[in-house]
Write an enzyme that holds these catalytic residues in place. Structure first.
Site, PDB file in Angstrom:
ATOM      1  N   LYS A 201       1.062  -1.289   0.166  1.00 50.08           N
ATOM      2  CA  LYS A 201       0.125   0.056  -0.069  1.00 50.08           C
ATOM      3  C   LYS A 201       1.002   1.326   0.122  1.00 50.08           C
ATOM      4  O   LYS A 201       1.182   2.008   1.209  1.00 50.08           O
ATOM      5  CB  LYS A 201      -0.976  -0.120   1.280  1.00 50.08           C
ATOM      6  CG  LYS A 201      -2.152   0.733   1.038  1.00 50.08           C
ATOM      7  CD  LYS A 201      -2.951   0.577  -0.305  1.00 50.08           C
ATOM      8  CE  LYS A 201      -4.158   1.739  -0.565  1.00 50.08           C
ATOM      9  NZ  LYS A 201      -4.865   1.219  -1.654  1.00 50.08           N
ATOM     10  N   SER A 399      -8.333  -0.204  -5.432  1.00 47.57           N
ATOM     11  CA  SER A 399      -8.689   0.131  -4.211  1.00 47.57           C
ATOM     12  C   SER A 399     -10.201   0.482  -4.075  1.00 47.57           C
ATOM     13  O   SER A 399     -11.035  -0.348  -4.323  1.00 47.57           O
ATOM     14  CB  SER A 399      -7.832   1.304  -3.528  1.00 47.57           C
ATOM     15  OG  SER A 399      -7.457   1.044  -2.345  1.00 47.57           O
TER      16      SER A 399
END
Length: 605
Positions: A201, A399
């Site tokens: 991430k 996402s």
């Protein structure tokens, strides 16, 4: 004489009255008159043996609706940019031209193309429509002063690819070059603390690092390799060049002269523009002395009814395509944004509309607010209970973009779609150093330990960071559970392929994150099939296009249209990249300060 004077006097009075009336109308009246005049247009006409001119410099987006002649007038009055066109409009126009006997060919004009337009997944859908056109026996001719990768990806489908003698061919592979702001934030005294889940991430990296992390570089390399591999396979098939040969060109030559590009089989001809026009005149049957060939632009042709070609459907049964394009933000959202509340309300209307038998959710988003993504996903799940919801992923659905997609009845993606990035993060800024350097200080009085935990006057304490980390962890595990539930995958497997990592559509299908490789047309056809509509259905697109009056009012209220794309000097291009990074920060309005967003602003050149 008396009769003459009476008529003259009456005429004079009428003229003065008309003048007074015109003046009294003012600007508003003039606008109304122009609107009325525009509404009477009979539409464009197509002459026999015409060539459809497709400007490869058009900015192809998902949700910008096609324009009629009256809307073109609206562009002038409202200041809107006429160089933006929707993907649906492009595909429909090409398919309509395939059936239209008046259209004998397509001219792909790459001379106005510039970097930063549509992504490769969008261009693949355009390319497939052009392949259908060529398979019908009609000709495609493509010309450019110098071919770049994106326009060549489309142009290579042509029967004849031409480059100017002074031009070049850029075939040097793909790159991603993110910008890092950590040094500047440190210099100006802005503190940054991050909380995240998932070793990949990397959306926070531009604010805390000065280069890519090992994990981020690894995932970006894999993603670029997949997209580049698809480029080589697709272009190579059209040009009868192996992917290995294309790779050798990229590794050894990178940029080829016009003659070298022809020698390598990348183009068919080296010629000037006037020679291209002469070739097109032969195709349309024009005489040599004619100024040009018979032609009609794709944007104009799109306004022509396909009813006579049996291309248009009329039915009470609707298949709705709703476009989720841009950053996902809390609330209503603005231009180029997906507002959680606003988008959910549109979905709700489609759910409650009995004429809408199926919904296609077209997603082209890097994600954003986790809360807004959840609001949208909830409405997707409710809609799915009463009618099919099919997801079509465009250039990216990462996402938060994947969050809103995952509960679709079926998910379609292109092999070069960027998706996944299942992870969340929080970005905690403070201005203590910046303020202290200017002589500004704070003091606090509070009733409990964490009363001032949301302040930006100081960094967060270790205890406060731990509280935020627990909250981010909870949201991440909810994300994992939702994907496992919707995709019917073991939680352990989802946890392994999550970690905030981005995947290509090709890999996403292999991993079970998407169901099929295909574009928007494939998703629409599947939705109609799921709703058991046969051929009795009509396509509707949402959000619906604005009226001329709304667009003029929007312009007068100060909402600026998008800047027209043009070739930029290197300094301006870098400044605009910085502006994009700052715009991303500005869009971070999640009420919980938790985000499900793709790693940095991933731009592929």
């Amino acid at each position: 004489m008396r009769h003459f004077l009476k008529q003259t006097f009456a005429s004079l009075i009428g003229t003065l009255a008309g003048l007074i009336l015109f003046v009294s109308l003012g600007t508003g009246g003039l606008v109304l008159l122009l609107i009325a005049a525009a509404s009477k247009d009979t539409g464009p006409q197509v002459r026999n043996k015409s060539v459809l001119v497709f400007d490869l410099g058009l900015n192809i987006t998902d949700s910008d609706p096609s324009r009629s002649t009256s809307e073109a007038l609206g562009d002038v009055l409202s200041g809107d940019d006429g160089d933006t066109i929707s993907l649906r409009t492009v595909l429909d126009a090409i398919d309509k031209a395939t059936q239209d006997k008046r259209i004998v060919g397509i001219y792909l004009d790459g001379t106005k193309a510039s970097a930063g337009g549509a992504g490769f997944a969008t261009l693949k859908e355009v390319r497939e429509a052009l392949e259908r056109f060529r398979a019908s026996g009609k000709k495609i001719l493509a010309y450019n002063m110098g071919w770049g990768k994106q326009e060549y990806y489309v142009g290579s489908v042509a029967n004849t690819v031409v480059v100017n003698p002074l031009g070049e061919m850029e075939l040097n592979g793909l790159r991603s070059e993110p910008m890092f702001l950590a040094g500047a934030l440190e210099k100006y005294g802005i503190g940054v603390q991050v909380i995240r889940v998932g070793k990949y991430k990397s959306a926070v990296e531009p604010y805390v690092l000065k280069q890519l992390s090992k994990e981020s570089k690894q995932q970006t390399q894999k993603l670029l390799s997949d997209i580049w591999g698809e480029f080589k396979a697709t272009v190579g098939k059209s040009r009868k060049i192996t992917p290995k040969q294309l790779q050798a060109i990229a590794d050894t030559s990178a940029v080829l002269s016009a003659t070298e590009a022809k020698k390598r089989g990348l183009v068919d001809k080296v010629a000037y523009f006037d020679e291209v026009v002469a070739e097109l005149k032969k195709l349309t049957g024009n005489k040599k002395e004619d100024e040009s060939f018979r032609k009609i632009s794709l944007t104009t042709y799109a306004d022509i009814s396909g009813e006579s070609l049996r291309e248009e459907r009329n039915s009470e049964n609707k298949v709705a395509v709703i476009y989720a394009e841009g950053e996902i933000v809390d609330g209503q959202g603005g231009a180029s944004q997906i507002g959680g509340d606003g988008f959910a309300r549109q979905l709700r209307k489609l759910r409650l509309n009995n004429d809408v038998k199926a919904v296609v959710l077209r997603v082209n988003s890097p994600g954003g607010s986790a809360a807004a993504s959840e609001v949208i996903q909830r409405e997707v799940r409710l809609t799915k209970q009463v009618k099919p919801v099919v997801v079509s992923m465009g250039d990216m659905a990462a996402s938060g973009g994947y969050w809103i997609s995952t509960y679709g009845n079926r998910i379609f993606a292109e092999p070069n779609t960027i998706t996944g990035s299942i992870g969340v993060f929080g970005l905690l800024l403070n201005v203590k150093k910046l303020a202290n350097n200017q002589g500004i200080t704070w003091d606090v009085v509070k009733t409990s330990k964490y009363a001032d935990s949301q302040t930006i006057s100081r960094p967060k304490t270790p205890e406060e960071l731990a509280v935020n980390q627990r909250f981010v962890n909870q949201i991440y595990y909810q994300f994992i559970n939702k994907v496992a539930d919707s995709r019917k995958l073991p939680k352990q497997k989802v946890a392994e392929i999550a970690q905030g990592r981005v995947w290509s559509g090709k890999d996403a299908k292999r991993l079970g994150l998407v169901d099929e490789i295909g574009g928007l047309d494939s998703a629409i056809a599947y939705a109609a099939k799921e709703a058991k509509l046969g051929d009795d259905w009509e396509l509707q697109q949402y959000p619906e296009k604005r009226s001329l009056e709304e667009r003029i009012l929007k312009k007068l209220s100060g909402d600026q249209a998008s800047v027209k794309q043009k070739k930029l000097d290197p300094l301006t291009a870098e400044f605009l990249k910085l502006q994009a990074e700052l715009t991303t920060l500005k869009a971070m309005n999640d009420p919980m300060n938790v985000y499900a967003r793709m790693p940095y602003n991933l731009r592929i050149d």
